[in-house]
Design a protein around this motif. Structure first.
Motif, PDB file in Angstrom:
ATOM      1  N   VAL A  41      -0.855  13.357   9.267  1.00 11.84           N
ATOM      2  CA  VAL A  41      -1.755  13.339   8.108  1.00 11.84           C
ATOM      3  C   VAL A  41      -1.133  14.108   6.938  1.00 11.84           C
ATOM      4  CG1 VAL A  41      -3.956  14.238   7.231  1.00 11.84           C
ATOM      5  CG2 VAL A  41      -3.886  12.977   9.385  1.00 11.84           C
ATOM      6  N   THR A  42      -1.202  13.516   5.742  1.00 15.02           N
ATOM      7  CA  THR A  42      -0.645  14.133   4.534  1.00 15.02           C
ATOM      8  C   THR A  42      -1.512  15.297   4.082  1.00 15.02           C
ATOM      9  OG1 THR A  42       0.192  11.976   3.868  1.00 15.02           O
ATOM     10  CG2 THR A  42       0.091  13.676   2.162  1.00 15.02           C
ATOM     11  N   ALA A  93       4.723   1.680   8.733  1.00 17.59           N
ATOM     12  CA  ALA A  93       4.875   2.126   7.340  1.00 17.59           C
ATOM     13  C   ALA A  93       5.006   3.645   7.303  1.00 17.59           C
ATOM     14  CB  ALA A  93       3.685   1.666   6.503  1.00 17.59           C
ATOM     15  N   PRO A  94       6.104   4.169   7.850  1.00 16.02           N
ATOM     16  CA  PRO A  94       6.211   5.622   8.058  1.00 16.02           C
ATOM     17  C   PRO A  94       6.208   6.455   6.779  1.00 16.02           C
ATOM     18  CG  PRO A  94       8.294   4.507   8.552  1.00 16.02           C
ATOM     19  CD  PRO A  94       7.257   3.442   8.391  1.00 16.02           C
ATOM     20  N   LYS A  95       6.451   5.843   5.615  1.00  8.85           N
ATOM     21  CA  LYS A  95       6.460   6.607   4.362  1.00  8.85           C
ATOM     22  C   LYS A  95       5.094   6.633   3.680  1.00  8.85           C
ATOM     23  CE  LYS A  95      11.382   5.975   3.425  1.00  8.85           C
ATOM     24  NZ  LYS A  95      12.412   5.504   2.449  1.00  8.85           N
ATOM     25  N   LEU A 108       0.839  -1.196   0.000  1.00 10.55           N
ATOM     26  CA  LEU A 108       0.000   0.000   0.000  1.00 10.55           C
ATOM     27  C   LEU A 108       0.876   1.250   0.000  1.00 10.55           C
ATOM     28  CD1 LEU A 108      -2.844  -0.828   2.569  1.00 10.55           C
ATOM     29  CD2 LEU A 108      -3.053  -0.663   0.081  1.00 10.55           C
ATOM     30  N   GLU A 109       0.440   2.247  -0.767  1.00 13.48           N
ATOM     31  CA  GLU A 109       1.182   3.512  -0.832  1.00 13.48           C
ATOM     32  C   GLU A 109       0.455   4.646  -0.123  1.00 13.48           C
ATOM     33  OE1 GLU A 109       2.984   3.866  -5.066  1.00 13.48           O
ATOM     34  OE2 GLU A 109       1.367   2.374  -5.168  1.00 13.48           O
ATOM     35  N   ALA A 110      -0.854   4.462   0.074  1.00 13.31           N
ATOM     36  CA  ALA A 110      -1.652   5.494   0.743  1.00 13.31           C
ATOM     37  C   ALA A 110      -2.828   4.835   1.439  1.00 13.31           C
ATOM     38  CB  ALA A 110      -2.148   6.535  -0.262  1.00 13.31           C
TER      39      ALA A 110
END
Length: 323
Positions: free
Chosen positions: A255-256, A201-203, A177-179
């Motif tokens: 949060v992004t 998954a800090p990235k 997963l990327e997001a």
């Protein structure tokens, strides 16, 4: 009676303990995919279906962690909360499993399906006006009268640690997963995602989705401080509450971005999910898909976890009925 929401922030160790504690009382919910949704959005979407959870919502995770973490002396007085629905029925479910009383303050505008579910699980309802100020005033009287342990719907460290088990499961179920995107009201689920992902998954990008008509979290995020609305009006009844100190801690740090959708976009996304995926979900749960459809460039080509937070819908009052 101490307010547990004033305690220290939860850690990832608390998430591990919570997951073991609540396993007998929750489902490990499935992850569904849809070729249609992938083609429509240009992303690869993985829907974590908490609408299939016990009590019909992710909130049973946090509620069960709080209830089963009580000492015998604390449990004897029962638990109490204020909630527009899913936390109320989740706490009632968990309290029923432990055999203790559950006192719930609910707005008089809450869906009848949710009130009926609370009563079905043995919860004792006291109604209030549909505003944060009324809810908190009525709750103060109920807690004073009962002496019950306050389990805040989202600002409680025990609740946040419980909600974090959802994204922990998702990472185990889907690789690469990327997001991840989830609805935001008070921020309990998003805080749980932040707690898990910052460790595992800090990235990964973390997005929160909110109705335009109840966009206090969006405005808070942009302003760098909590901005609270007292009584917003939106079809997404689970997302009307403001952020609090504990959830703001996670939202402001991890949060992004926070994305918003209109009432029409939310209803259309809900209807689309019912039609194409054949699953019952609440309007609040449709906000993430609505924002993905609205912001395709943000998600195009990515593997995205989408948390469907609940399925407790009043089937006699679906939002696309009567115009």
């Amino acid at each position: 009676m101490t307010d547990r929401s004033e305690a220290i922030l939860p850690t990832f160790d608390d998430v591990i303990v919570a997951h073991e504690r609540i396993k007998p009382y929750i489902h490990r919910t499935p992850v569904l995919t849809s070729r249609f949704m992938n083609e429509l959005t240009g992303a690869k979407l993985f829907f974590k279906c908490e609408n299939f959870q016990k009590a019909g919502a992710f909130k049973v995770r946090g509620a069960s962690n709080a209830v089963f973490g009580l000492s015998e002396a604390e449990a004897a007085k029962g638990v109490a909360t204020h909630s527009s629905g899913n936390h109320a029925l989740s706490l009632s479910y968990a309290a029923g499993q432990r055999g203790i009383p559950c006192h719930v303050v609910m707005p008089n505008t809450a869906p009848e399906a949710k009130k009926a579910a609370v009563r079905g699980y043995g919860g004792l309802i006291t109604e209030c006006e549909p505003s944060t100020s009324s809810r908190e005033a009525v709750f103060a009287e109920v807690q004073s009268r009962t002496g019950a342990n306050f389990v805040h719907p989202y600002n409680d460290p025990r609740v946040i640690a419980g909600q974090a088990t959802c994204s922990r499961e998702l990472l185990e179920q889907v690789e690469g997963l990327e997001a991840i995107i989830a609805p935001i009201g008070g921020g309990g689920m998003i805080s749980g995602c932040c707690l898990t992902l910052s460790r595992l998954a800090p990235k990964m990008e973390i997005y929160a989705a909110e109705p335009e008509q109840a966009d206090d979290a969006y405005r808070s995020f942009k302003a760098g401080r909590i901005i609270a609305d007292d009584a917003p009006v939106t079809v997404a009844d689970g997302l009307k509450v403001p952020l609090k100190e504990n959830t703001w801690h996670f939202v402001s740090r991890y949060v992004t971005d926070i994305l918003t959708a209109s009432e029409e976009e939310i209803i259309e996304a809900m209807k689309l999910t019912w039609q194409r995926m054949k699953i019952v979900m609440e309007p609040s749960c449709a906000v993430p898909l609505a924002t993905i459809l609205k912001n395709p460039a943000t998600f195009r080509g990515k593997r995205v976890g989408v948390i469907i937070t609940g399925g407790n819908v009043d089937l006699d009052k679906l939002p696309w009925m009567n115009g």
